[in-house]
Scaffold this motif. Structure first.
Motif, PDB file in Angstrom:
ATOM      1  N   ASP A 103       7.195 -31.998 -11.989  1.00  0.00           N
ATOM      2  CA  ASP A 103       7.667 -32.791 -10.840  1.00  0.00           C
ATOM      3  C   ASP A 103       9.010 -32.280 -10.324  1.00  0.00           C
ATOM      4  O   ASP A 103       9.213 -32.134  -9.119  1.00  0.00           O
ATOM      5  CB  ASP A 103       7.802 -34.270 -11.209  1.00  0.00           C
ATOM      6  CG  ASP A 103       6.463 -34.976 -11.353  1.00  0.00           C
ATOM      7  OD1 ASP A 103       5.442 -34.423 -10.873  1.00  0.00           O
ATOM      8  OD2 ASP A 103       6.442 -36.073 -11.938  1.00  0.00           O
ATOM      9  N   LEU A 107       9.514 -30.589  -6.646  1.00  0.00           N
ATOM     10  CA  LEU A 107      10.468 -31.168  -5.689  1.00  0.00           C
ATOM     11  C   LEU A 107      11.506 -30.135  -5.253  1.00  0.00           C
ATOM     12  O   LEU A 107      11.772 -29.970  -4.059  1.00  0.00           O
ATOM     13  CB  LEU A 107      11.178 -32.378  -6.303  1.00  0.00           C
ATOM     14  CG  LEU A 107      10.464 -33.695  -6.192  1.00  0.00           C
ATOM     15  CD1 LEU A 107      11.069 -34.722  -7.144  1.00  0.00           C
ATOM     16  CD2 LEU A 107      10.541 -34.205  -4.764  1.00  0.00           C
ATOM     17  N   ARG A 119      15.315 -35.037   0.539  1.00  0.00           N
ATOM     18  CA  ARG A 119      14.615 -35.358  -0.718  1.00  0.00           C
ATOM     19  C   ARG A 119      15.525 -35.237  -1.946  1.00  0.00           C
ATOM     20  O   ARG A 119      15.063 -35.426  -3.069  1.00  0.00           O
ATOM     21  CB  ARG A 119      13.411 -34.431  -0.902  1.00  0.00           C
ATOM     22  CG  ARG A 119      12.371 -34.542   0.175  1.00  0.00           C
ATOM     23  CD  ARG A 119      11.209 -33.594  -0.114  1.00  0.00           C
ATOM     24  NE  ARG A 119      10.480 -33.299   1.097  1.00  0.00           N
ATOM     25  CZ  ARG A 119       9.729 -32.223   1.277  1.00  0.00           C
ATOM     26  NH1 ARG A 119       9.598 -31.331   0.315  1.00  0.00           N
ATOM     27  NH2 ARG A 119       9.104 -32.028   2.415  1.00  0.00           N
ATOM     28  N   ILE A 122      15.524 -38.070  -4.409  1.00  0.00           N
ATOM     29  CA  ILE A 122      14.267 -38.113  -5.172  1.00  0.00           C
ATOM     30  C   ILE A 122      14.329 -37.106  -6.316  1.00  0.00           C
ATOM     31  O   ILE A 122      13.870 -37.375  -7.428  1.00  0.00           O
ATOM     32  CB  ILE A 122      13.054 -37.841  -4.251  1.00  0.00           C
ATOM     33  CG1 ILE A 122      12.997 -38.890  -3.134  1.00  0.00           C
ATOM     34  CG2 ILE A 122      11.748 -37.829  -5.045  1.00  0.00           C
ATOM     35  CD1 ILE A 122      12.028 -38.544  -2.016  1.00  0.00           C
ATOM     36  N   ASP A 125      16.274 -38.646  -9.090  1.00  0.00           N
ATOM     37  CA  ASP A 125      15.444 -39.582  -9.863  1.00  0.00           C
ATOM     38  C   ASP A 125      14.524 -38.835 -10.817  1.00  0.00           C
ATOM     39  O   ASP A 125      14.376 -39.222 -11.980  1.00  0.00           O
ATOM     40  CB  ASP A 125      14.623 -40.472  -8.932  1.00  0.00           C
ATOM     41  CG  ASP A 125      15.474 -41.431  -8.116  1.00  0.00           C
ATOM     42  OD1 ASP A 125      16.659 -41.655  -8.467  1.00  0.00           O
ATOM     43  OD2 ASP A 125      14.958 -41.947  -7.093  1.00  0.00           O
ATOM     44  N   ARG A 142      22.658 -37.276  -5.112  1.00  0.00           N
ATOM     45  CA  ARG A 142      22.656 -38.587  -4.442  1.00  0.00           C
ATOM     46  C   ARG A 142      23.758 -38.745  -3.396  1.00  0.00           C
ATOM     47  O   ARG A 142      23.791 -39.752  -2.699  1.00  0.00           O
ATOM     48  CB  ARG A 142      22.778 -39.683  -5.488  1.00  0.00           C
ATOM     49  CG  ARG A 142      21.527 -39.778  -6.347  1.00  0.00           C
ATOM     50  CD  ARG A 142      21.605 -40.898  -7.361  1.00  0.00           C
ATOM     51  NE  ARG A 142      20.342 -41.018  -8.063  1.00  0.00           N
ATOM     52  CZ  ARG A 142      20.220 -41.066  -9.382  1.00  0.00           C
ATOM     53  NH1 ARG A 142      21.296 -41.024 -10.154  1.00  0.00           N
ATOM     54  NH2 ARG A 142      19.032 -41.168  -9.940  1.00  0.00           N
TER      55      ARG A 142
END
Length: 161
Positions: A103, A107, A119, A122, A125, A142
């Protein structure tokens, strides 16, 4: 007495104008005061601010509040850009290979290829879910400021130098 300049249009575009003004400013100010140690970013910001006035067809009053605000905003933008590309050179971050899940890699690859820096939160995260506890990495992802290709976190995740 305010200093005003009116420059002719530059057929090769604003970047050549910016470079020309920055180079001329560094040369001129270094000749007047060679011991001061002028910073290149100072002149780049001045040159970008000059180009904004020139494109509007206005003369530049370097004593005006408008000029100073524009120049200062450009300096801040350049510092943010440098931070996005280089991070903190005095505390370089490293990445734990266990954080590089499918993941996270998907990303980061999508962000890089598509210039989809919206993104980044994300990605933070996903890194956190993979076990990343590095505040510098997570906070950088962030932060609300603009990210660019060459972002140190994306490059770190993708193994780019």
């Amino acid at each position: 007495m305010p200093t005003s300049h009116r420059h002719p249009p530059y057929p090769d575009g604003p970047f050549n104008y910016v470079e020309a003004v920055a180079n001329a400013t560094v040369a001129a100010r270094s000749a007047v005061d060679p011991d001061r140690g002028y910073e290149p970013g100072e002149y780049t910001a001045d040159a970008v601010a000059h180009s904004a006035f020139v494109e509007e067809g206005e003369s530049v009053d370097e004593d005006s509040t408008e000029w100073k605000d524009l120049r200062d905003a450009e300096r801040v933008a350049q510092l943010r850009l440098l931070d996005d590309i280089f991070g903190n050179p005095f505390q370089p971050a490293s990445i734990d290979p266990t954080w590089l899940t499918s993941d996270v890699l998907a990303l980061a690859t999508g962000i890089y290829k598509d210039h989809a820096f919206d993104r980044m939160p994300i990605l933070a995260d996903a890194l956190q879910e993979a076990g990343c506890d590095n505040d510098d990495i997570l906070n950088h992802c962030r932060q609300p400021s603009e990210h660019v290709r060459g972002c140190w976190v994306v490059d770190l995740v993708l193994g780019k130098k």
